[in-house]
Design a protein around this motif. Structure first.
Motif, PDB file in Angstrom:
ATOM      1  N   GLN A   1       1.948  13.026   8.861  1.00 11.98           N
ATOM      2  CA  GLN A   1       0.706  12.682   9.550  1.00 11.98           C
ATOM      3  C   GLN A   1       0.031  11.479   8.899  1.00 11.98           C
ATOM      4  OE1 GLN A   1      -3.046  14.640   8.784  1.00 11.98           O
ATOM      5  NE2 GLN A   1      -3.198  15.251  10.946  1.00 11.98           N
ATOM      6  N   HIS A   2      -0.015  11.447   7.568  1.00 11.72           N
ATOM      7  CA  HIS A   2      -0.648  10.335   6.861  1.00 11.72           C
ATOM      8  C   HIS A   2       0.094   9.029   7.136  1.00 11.72           C
ATOM      9  CE1 HIS A   2      -3.304  12.501   3.685  1.00 11.72           C
ATOM     10  NE2 HIS A   2      -3.311  13.141   4.835  1.00 11.72           N
ATOM     11  N   MET A   3       1.416   9.111   7.167  1.00 11.60           N
ATOM     12  CA  MET A   3       2.194   7.899   7.433  1.00 11.60           C
ATOM     13  C   MET A   3       1.947   7.406   8.852  1.00 11.60           C
ATOM     14  SD  MET A   3       4.183   5.833   5.892  1.00 11.60           S
ATOM     15  CE  MET A   3       4.156   4.285   6.782  1.00 11.60           C
ATOM     16  N   ALA A   4       1.821   8.317   9.788  1.00 12.50           N
ATOM     17  CA  ALA A   4       1.532   7.929  11.173  1.00 12.50           C
ATOM     18  C   ALA A   4       0.190   7.223  11.260  1.00 12.50           C
ATOM     19  CB  ALA A   4       1.540   9.162  12.075  1.00 12.50           C
ATOM     20  N   ALA A   5      -0.810   7.725  10.512  1.00 12.36           N
ATOM     21  CA  ALA A   5      -2.144   7.113  10.509  1.00 12.36           C
ATOM     22  C   ALA A   5      -2.096   5.713   9.912  1.00 12.36           C
ATOM     23  CB  ALA A   5      -3.111   7.990   9.715  1.00 12.36           C
ATOM     24  N   ILE A   6      -1.430   5.571   8.780  1.00 11.92           N
ATOM     25  CA  ILE A   6      -1.340   4.272   8.095  1.00 11.92           C
ATOM     26  C   ILE A   6      -0.603   3.258   8.969  1.00 11.92           C
ATOM     27  CG2 ILE A   6      -0.347   3.080   6.094  1.00 11.92           C
ATOM     28  CD1 ILE A   6      -0.764   5.789   4.559  1.00 11.92           C
ATOM     29  N   ARG A   7       0.507   3.698   9.554  1.00 13.96           N
ATOM     30  CA  ARG A   7       1.307   2.794  10.394  1.00 13.96           C
ATOM     31  C   ARG A   7       0.511   2.341  11.614  1.00 13.96           C
ATOM     32  NH1 ARG A   7       5.392   6.036  11.126  1.00 13.96           N
ATOM     33  NH2 ARG A   7       6.653   5.270   9.390  1.00 13.96           N
ATOM     34  N   MET A   8      -0.210   3.254  12.250  1.00 16.15           N
ATOM     35  CA  MET A   8      -0.991   2.918  13.439  1.00 16.15           C
ATOM     36  C   MET A   8      -2.157   1.995  13.085  1.00 16.15           C
ATOM     37  SD  MET A   8      -2.720   5.602  16.120  1.00 16.15           S
ATOM     38  CE  MET A   8      -3.646   5.033  17.557  1.00 16.15           C
ATOM     39  N   PHE A   9      -2.785   2.232  11.937  1.00 17.13           N
ATOM     40  CA  PHE A   9      -3.918   1.413  11.508  1.00 17.13           C
ATOM     41  C   PHE A   9      -3.494  -0.035  11.274  1.00 17.13           C
ATOM     42  CE2 PHE A   9      -6.438  -0.123   7.745  1.00 17.13           C
ATOM     43  CZ  PHE A   9      -7.618  -0.363   8.436  1.00 17.13           C
ATOM     44  N   PHE A  10      -2.434  -0.221  10.516  1.00 17.41           N
ATOM     45  CA  PHE A  10      -1.981  -1.584  10.236  1.00 17.41           C
ATOM     46  C   PHE A  10      -1.429  -2.261  11.491  1.00 17.41           C
ATOM     47  CE2 PHE A  10      -1.908  -0.263   5.703  1.00 17.41           C
ATOM     48  CZ  PHE A  10      -2.666  -1.313   5.192  1.00 17.41           C
TER      49      PHE A  10
ATOM     50  N   GLU B   1      -6.607   0.458  -4.240  1.00 16.78           N
ATOM     51  CA  GLU B   1      -7.647  -0.126  -5.099  1.00 16.78           C
ATOM     52  C   GLU B   1      -7.459   0.295  -6.550  1.00 16.78           C
ATOM     53  OE1 GLU B   1     -11.697   0.245  -3.793  1.00 16.78           O
ATOM     54  OE2 GLU B   1     -11.088   0.219  -1.685  1.00 16.78           O
ATOM     55  N   ARG B   2      -7.131   1.565  -6.763  1.00 15.69           N
ATOM     56  CA  ARG B   2      -6.897   2.030  -8.136  1.00 15.69           C
ATOM     57  C   ARG B   2      -5.689   1.343  -8.752  1.00 15.69           C
ATOM     58  NH1 ARG B   2      -8.020   7.053  -5.702  1.00 15.69           N
ATOM     59  NH2 ARG B   2      -5.796   7.625  -5.752  1.00 15.69           N
ATOM     60  N   GLY B   3      -4.765   0.935  -7.898  1.00 13.89           N
ATOM     61  CA  GLY B   3      -3.567   0.243  -8.371  1.00 13.89           C
ATOM     62  C   GLY B   3      -3.778  -1.243  -8.620  1.00 13.89           C
ATOM     63  N   GLY B   4      -4.991  -1.735  -8.370  1.00 14.61           N
ATOM     64  CA  GLY B   4      -5.303  -3.118  -8.681  1.00 14.61           C
ATOM     65  C   GLY B   4      -5.284  -4.075  -7.499  1.00 14.61           C
ATOM     66  N   PHE B   5      -5.053  -3.554  -6.298  1.00 15.42           N
ATOM     67  CA  PHE B   5      -5.049  -4.435  -5.123  1.00 15.42           C
ATOM     68  C   PHE B   5      -6.483  -4.832  -4.777  1.00 15.42           C
ATOM     69  CE2 PHE B   5      -0.960  -2.423  -4.834  1.00 15.42           C
ATOM     70  CZ  PHE B   5      -0.136  -3.367  -4.281  1.00 15.42           C
ATOM     71  N   ARG B   6      -6.677  -6.120  -4.518  1.00 15.31           N
ATOM     72  CA  ARG B   6      -8.007  -6.638  -4.191  1.00 15.31           C
ATOM     73  C   ARG B   6      -8.081  -7.245  -2.797  1.00 15.31           C
ATOM     74  NH1 ARG B   6      -8.870  -3.603  -7.294  1.00 15.31           N
ATOM     75  NH2 ARG B   6      -9.699  -3.748  -9.409  1.00 15.31           N
ATOM     76  N   HIS B   7      -6.915  -7.452  -2.174  1.00 13.49           N
ATOM     77  CA  HIS B   7      -6.874  -8.073  -0.848  1.00 13.49           C
ATOM     78  C   HIS B   7      -5.954  -7.254   0.056  1.00 13.49           C
ATOM     79  CE1 HIS B   7      -8.969 -11.520  -2.513  1.00 13.49           C
ATOM     80  NE2 HIS B   7      -8.066 -11.568  -3.487  1.00 13.49           N
ATOM     81  N   LEU B   8      -6.404  -7.007   1.270  1.00  9.04           N
ATOM     82  CA  LEU B   8      -5.641  -6.195   2.218  1.00  9.04           C
ATOM     83  C   LEU B   8      -4.274  -6.806   2.501  1.00  9.04           C
ATOM     84  CD1 LEU B   8      -6.347  -3.557   3.754  1.00  9.04           C
ATOM     85  CD2 LEU B   8      -6.944  -4.972   5.728  1.00  9.04           C
TER      86      LEU B   8
ATOM     87  N   MET C   1       1.183  -9.271   9.372  1.00  8.39           N
ATOM     88  CA  MET C   1       2.298  -8.323   9.521  1.00  8.39           C
ATOM     89  C   MET C   1       1.831  -6.910   9.226  1.00  8.39           C
ATOM     90  SD  MET C   1       4.470  -8.605   5.976  1.00  8.39           S
ATOM     91  CE  MET C   1       4.941  -6.883   6.096  1.00  8.39           C
ATOM     92  N   ASN C   2       2.588  -5.945   9.720  1.00 10.35           N
ATOM     93  CA  ASN C   2       2.312  -4.527   9.496  1.00 10.35           C
ATOM     94  C   ASN C   2       3.192  -4.054   8.348  1.00 10.35           C
ATOM     95  OD1 ASN C   2       2.074  -1.764   9.478  1.00 10.35           O
ATOM     96  ND2 ASN C   2       2.577  -1.461  11.643  1.00 10.35           N
ATOM     97  N   PRO C   3       2.641  -3.834   7.143  1.00 14.10           N
ATOM     98  CA  PRO C   3       3.468  -3.458   6.003  1.00 14.10           C
ATOM     99  C   PRO C   3       4.047  -2.042   6.096  1.00 14.10           C
ATOM    100  CG  PRO C   3       1.151  -3.322   5.432  1.00 14.10           C
ATOM    101  CD  PRO C   3       1.221  -3.944   6.799  1.00 14.10           C
ATOM    102  N   ALA C   4       3.537  -1.242   7.034  1.00 12.27           N
ATOM    103  CA  ALA C   4       4.007   0.141   7.144  1.00 12.27           C
ATOM    104  C   ALA C   4       5.061   0.326   8.229  1.00 12.27           C
ATOM    105  CB  ALA C   4       2.827   1.064   7.421  1.00 12.27           C
ATOM    106  N   ARG C   5       5.349  -0.724   8.980  1.00 14.27           N
ATOM    107  CA  ARG C   5       6.192  -0.579  10.185  1.00 14.27           C
ATOM    108  C   ARG C   5       7.571  -0.015   9.874  1.00 14.27           C
ATOM    109  NH1 ARG C   5       9.682  -3.868  13.258  1.00 14.27           N
ATOM    110  NH2 ARG C   5       9.500  -5.558  11.742  1.00 14.27           N
ATOM    111  N   GLU C   6       8.207  -0.457   8.809  1.00 12.19           N
ATOM    112  CA  GLU C   6       9.590  -0.060   8.541  1.00 12.19           C
ATOM    113  C   GLU C   6       9.706   1.018   7.469  1.00 12.19           C
ATOM    114  OE1 GLU C   6      11.793  -3.570   7.693  1.00 12.19           O
ATOM    115  OE2 GLU C   6      11.545  -4.417   9.701  1.00 12.19           O
ATOM    116  N   VAL C   7       8.583   1.498   6.964  1.00 12.28           N
ATOM    117  CA  VAL C   7       8.639   2.528   5.917  1.00 12.28           C
ATOM    118  C   VAL C   7       8.950   3.879   6.562  1.00 12.28           C
ATOM    119  CG1 VAL C   7       7.366   3.709   4.089  1.00 12.28           C
ATOM    120  CG2 VAL C   7       6.989   1.271   4.509  1.00 12.28           C
TER     121      VAL C   7
END
Length: 320
Positions: free
Chosen positions: A91-100, A60-67, A111-117
Motif C-alpha cells: 500500500q505504501h509503495m502504491a501511494a509513493i508511486r502514485m504521488f510521484f 529528510e533524516r537521510g540528508g535529502f534536501r531537494h525532492l 521523472m518518477n523515481p518510484a515507477r520501476e521499483v
C-alpha cells in the motif's frame, strides 16, 4: 490554491512536508491537489497521506534536501528497510508511486523515481477479518432487548450490518429517507465505496427491526436526519449527529460483551459472516459479488470462510 484543496487540508490537518514546500508554491499546490482530485475516498486519502509523509520524513533524516534528488535507489532502499507487513508495504509503495507520478505529470518533477521499483509479490486467499460463528450474530441481536430507543438503535444498526453485508461507513451514513418502500418491497439506499449509490432490498427480519426502531424513535419526522444518530450528552435521547465508525465499533464491543461473545470482532466481521452464510446456503459467487458491490470477484473470495470449516475437519483427522 483551490478552495477545495484548502478546505480539505484544514479539515484533515494535512501539512506540507518540507521537501515539497522547499520546491515552491507550485509543488505545494500540487501536493494538496493530489489528495483532492485523483483520490476520492477519504480513507484512502488519509492512508496515502501518512504513507507519503513517512517516506519523505525518512528521506529528510537521510540528508535529502531537494525532492528532485530522490532516485529509484532511494525508494528501493526505503522499501527494503520498511518494517511493515507485506500488505502495508504494498500500500505504501502504491501511494509513493502514485504521488510521484502526479508530480511528474504536472511538471513539478522530470521523472518518477518510484515507477520501476518493485515490491515483494503478495497475495491472500482469505481475508484477515474474523467472521462470526453462525449462531453468534443471532445471539448478539437477541441479547438486545430493546427496552429503550438506544437499544432499538443499536439492534437496528447491527442488523443492518448483518443483513446487507455493507461496510460500516455506508451504514452509519444512512439517512432516515434512505429506508423506504419501493412498490411492495422495503429498500435501503446505500452510498458505497467510490461514491456510488445502490438500492438494496431489505431482508424481512431487518425490516421488522428497522420498523420497530423508527416507531419508537420518532425519527420519521426528520427524513433528512441520520438514521443512526448519537445520543445527546450522557442522556438516553437521540441527537442530530450521525454515529461515526468509531462510535459503532465501541457500541459493538459493548454489545458483544453483554452477549457473552468473546473474539476480536469488528463491524466488518458482519460483512465476512454474511457473505459466507450466503454462499453456504447455495448462493453463487456472482451473487455474493453483487451484494458486496465488489468490482472484482477475487475480492469477494477473500470473504468466503467456508474453507476454514473444511480445514478444521481435515486437521481433526490427525490422531496419535
Amino acid at each position: 490554491m483551490p478552495n477545495r484543496a484548502l478546505t480539505l487540508a484544514r479539515a484533515e490537518s494535512f501539512q506540507v512536508p518540507a521537501l515539497v514546500a522547499d520546491v515552491g508554491p507550485e509543488a505545494t499546490k500540487r501536493f494538496f491537489e493530489f489528495f483532492t482530485v485523483p483520490i476520492r475516498n477519504k480513507n484512502t486519502r488519509i492512508a496515502y497521506y501518512h504513507a507519503i509523509g513517512q517516506f519523505l520524513a525518512w528521506c529528510e533524516r537521510g540528508g535529502f534536501r531537494h525532492l528532485e534528488d530522490i532516485e529509484p535507489i532511494t525508494v528501493a532502499a526505503y522499501i527494503e528497510q520498511h518494517p511493515g507487513s507485506a500488505p502495508t508495504i504494498k500500500q505504501h509503495m502504491a501511494a509513493i508511486r502514485m504521488f510521484f507520478s502526479y508530480l511528474t505529470e504536472k511538471g513539478v518533477l522530470a521523472m518518477n523515481p518510484a515507477r520501476e521499483v518493485k515490491t515483494q509479490r503478495f497475495s491472500r486467499k482469505e481475508g484477515k477479518t474474523p467472521a462470526f460463528a453462525r449462531d453468534e450474530v443471532r445471539q448478539v441481536l437477541d441479547s438486545i432487548k430493546a427496552y429503550s430507543v438506544v437499544d432499538h438503535r443499536d439492534k437496528a444498526l447491527l442488523a443492518a450490518l448483518a443483513y446487507t453485508c455493507s461496510r460500516i461507513g455506508a451504514v452509519v451514513s444512512l439517512r432516515v429517507e434512505d429506508y423506504f418502500q419501493n412498490g411492495k418491497r422495503s429498500v435501503i439506499r446505500l452510498r458505497t465505496k467510490g461514491g456510488k449509490e445502490k438500492e438494496f432490498p431489505v431482508h424481512h427480519l431487518l425490516e421488522d427491526i428497522l420498523d420497530a426502531y423508527l416507531d419508537s424513535s420518532g425519527l420519521r419526522a426528520n427524513p433528512a436526519g441520520p438514521l443512526f444518530p448519537t445520543t445527546r450528552g450522557n442522556s438516553r435521547e437521540l441527537g442530530n449527529r450521525p454515529m461515526s465508525r468509531i462510535d459503532a465499533a465501541r457500541m459493538l464491543k459493548r454489545r458483544l460483551a453483554q452477549a457473552g461473545i468473546v473474539g476480536t470482532y469488528s463491524p466488518h466481521s458482519f460483512r465476512a459472516s454474511g457473505l459466507t452464510r450466503f454462499l453456504e446456503e447455495g448462493g453463487t459467487l456472482e451473487g455474493a459479488q453483487n451484494i458486496a458491490d465488489h468490482a472484482d470477484s477475487r475480492t469477494t473470495k477473500l470473504y468466503d470462510r467456508r474453507q476454514q470449516v473444511v480445514l478444521r475437519e481435515d486437521v481433526e483427522r490427525i490422531r496419535y
